[in-house]
Enzyme design. Sequence first.
Site, mmCIF file in Angstrom:
data_model
loop_
_atom_site.group_PDB
_atom_site.id
_atom_site.type_symbol
_atom_site.label_atom_id
_atom_site.label_comp_id
_atom_site.label_asym_id
_atom_site.label_seq_id
_atom_site.Cartn_x
_atom_site.Cartn_y
_atom_site.Cartn_z
ATOM 1 N N LYS A 107 0.820 -1.223 0.000
ATOM 2 C CA LYS A 107 0.000 0.000 0.000
ATOM 3 C C LYS A 107 0.849 1.267 0.000
ATOM 4 C CE LYS A 107 -4.247 -1.961 1.820
ATOM 5 N NZ LYS A 107 -3.833 -3.379 1.994
HETATM 6 C C1 LIG Z 1 -4.415 -4.449 1.403
HETATM 7 C C2 LIG Z 1 -3.633 -5.684 1.345
HETATM 8 C C3 LIG Z 1 -3.960 -6.734 0.458
HETATM 9 C C4 LIG Z 1 -5.192 -6.695 -0.430
HETATM 10 O O1 LIG Z 1 -5.039 -5.820 -1.510
HETATM 11 P P1 LIG Z 1 -6.294 -5.313 -2.337
HETATM 12 O O2 LIG Z 1 -5.771 -4.296 -3.276
HETATM 13 O O3 LIG Z 1 -7.254 -4.719 -1.324
HETATM 14 O O4 LIG Z 1 -6.891 -6.486 -3.014
HETATM 15 C C5 LIG Z 1 -3.134 -7.841 0.398
HETATM 16 N N1 LIG Z 1 -2.048 -7.942 1.201
HETATM 17 C C6 LIG Z 1 -1.708 -6.963 2.064
HETATM 18 C C7 LIG Z 1 -0.519 -7.158 2.931
HETATM 19 C C8 LIG Z 1 -2.474 -5.798 2.163
HETATM 20 O O5 LIG Z 1 -2.120 -4.839 3.038
#
Ligand SMILES: *Cc1c(COP(=O)(O)O)cnc(C)c1O
Length: 441
Positions: A107
């Site tokens: 993220k």
């Molecule tokens: C947010 C997150 C996901 C999921 O990603 P999306 O874009 O919401 O599908 C997977 N792994 C981690 C570690 C995350 O923080």
Amino acid sequence: MRLTSTGGQAQPVTFAEALQRGIAPDGGLYLPVTLPRFAAPQLEAWRGLSLPALAVRLSEELLDGEFPPSVIADLVSSAIDFPAPTVAVEPGRFVLELFHGPTLAFKDFGARFLARLFGHLLGESGARATILVATSGDTGSAVAQGFFGVPHIRVVVLYPTGKVSPFQRAQMATLGGNITAVSVPGTFDDCQRLVKSAFLDPDLSALGLSSANSINIGRLLPQAFYYLASYLAIVDRVGDPVIFSVPSGNLGNLTAGVLAQRMGLPVERFVAATNVNDVLPEFLATGVYRARAARPTISNAMDVGDPNNFPRLMALHGGDRASLAGNVHGHVIDEAETRATIRETWARSSYLLDPHGAVGYAAGLRQRAASRPGTPIVSLATAHPGKFGGAIREELGFEPQLPDRFRDWAARPLLDVPLAATTYGAFKAFLMERSPAPDGH
Ligand SMILES: *Cc1c(COP(=O)(O)O)cnc(C)c1O
């Protein structure tokens, strides 16, 4: 870049407008009307660029005319200033490591890109914004770290008291400056309700409230860049297709991959890798979209019962399930298989997967049986194993280290503010009392 809403009822907007609005006025999600399509020779010419350099080149192509090239270069290279290596784990099996940013999760890409561009746009218009985020942990840390020190913007992160990990709390609550972490004596849903009420409250319009969740196109777009970079790092011949396996929750990462595909990335197939929260795989198999309460798992950032990017993924496939199901295969990995994947991948290859990465890796293994032999499989690893030390210790008997720069995290003073009650009145009073200073800090 022009964007329209998946709701079909909103005026087309520029990228800058879509980024500042977050959600379209008709309640839909913004998608580019057209994307540039890069042919193999163009991709080949970009081989050898670092990820930050490729991100700048792609941003120049995508945002041409909206930002001067020098501004794009500054903003993008300061946002994406960490690597995303693609590691060979087994023959034909690769892991794209997306966890080398400040909060050790993918993220960081979206949050940092959004923060830099948002800050720049506010500087141009002279406006100020307050970003409100409700978080169960990862989003709040990435947004807090991403916006820290960005001028003209204040961030208020709400998290449920006692329900985020100590590391996640530290990443939100030790920054200070323009970041305020608010500890809410309730659940994540309480946090989300408070944020929603604030967005609808006309008394707060002077605060310039905005959101930074994964429906913002400004978070999605930069995630397309690492798919292209990873592809160019591993293929023998540009044009050969690969498979990407994407650990999925709200489907933002997967949607970004499809955007990259529309820009010319040669993909044989995407794999939507979920834990038991399998709304998308179920939809692909049955045609029924069944939103429901999320079930807790060890890959908890993927515990999503109503993935918010689903409308975008559908719209990108003409609203047609068969077309989506042809491009994206779903695989559901339960807790036992996630744990077994952590153990077996360590035993076979000495490669350490966190629970989210393990879901992606296991789903990639399953897809291999259904694919043309020899097609490389790239599984995305979305979090650093050190963030999930407990689960790793249970499987492997040791706790992975966090990178050195985090050595003193537990010693930094916590600056979070406890909210007295979960009522909207309490939160509103808090927001009004602490309205942003004129310089936005
Ligand atoms: C947010 C997150 C996901 C999921 O990603 P999306 O874009 O919401 O599908 C997977 N792994 C981690 C570690 C995350 O923080």
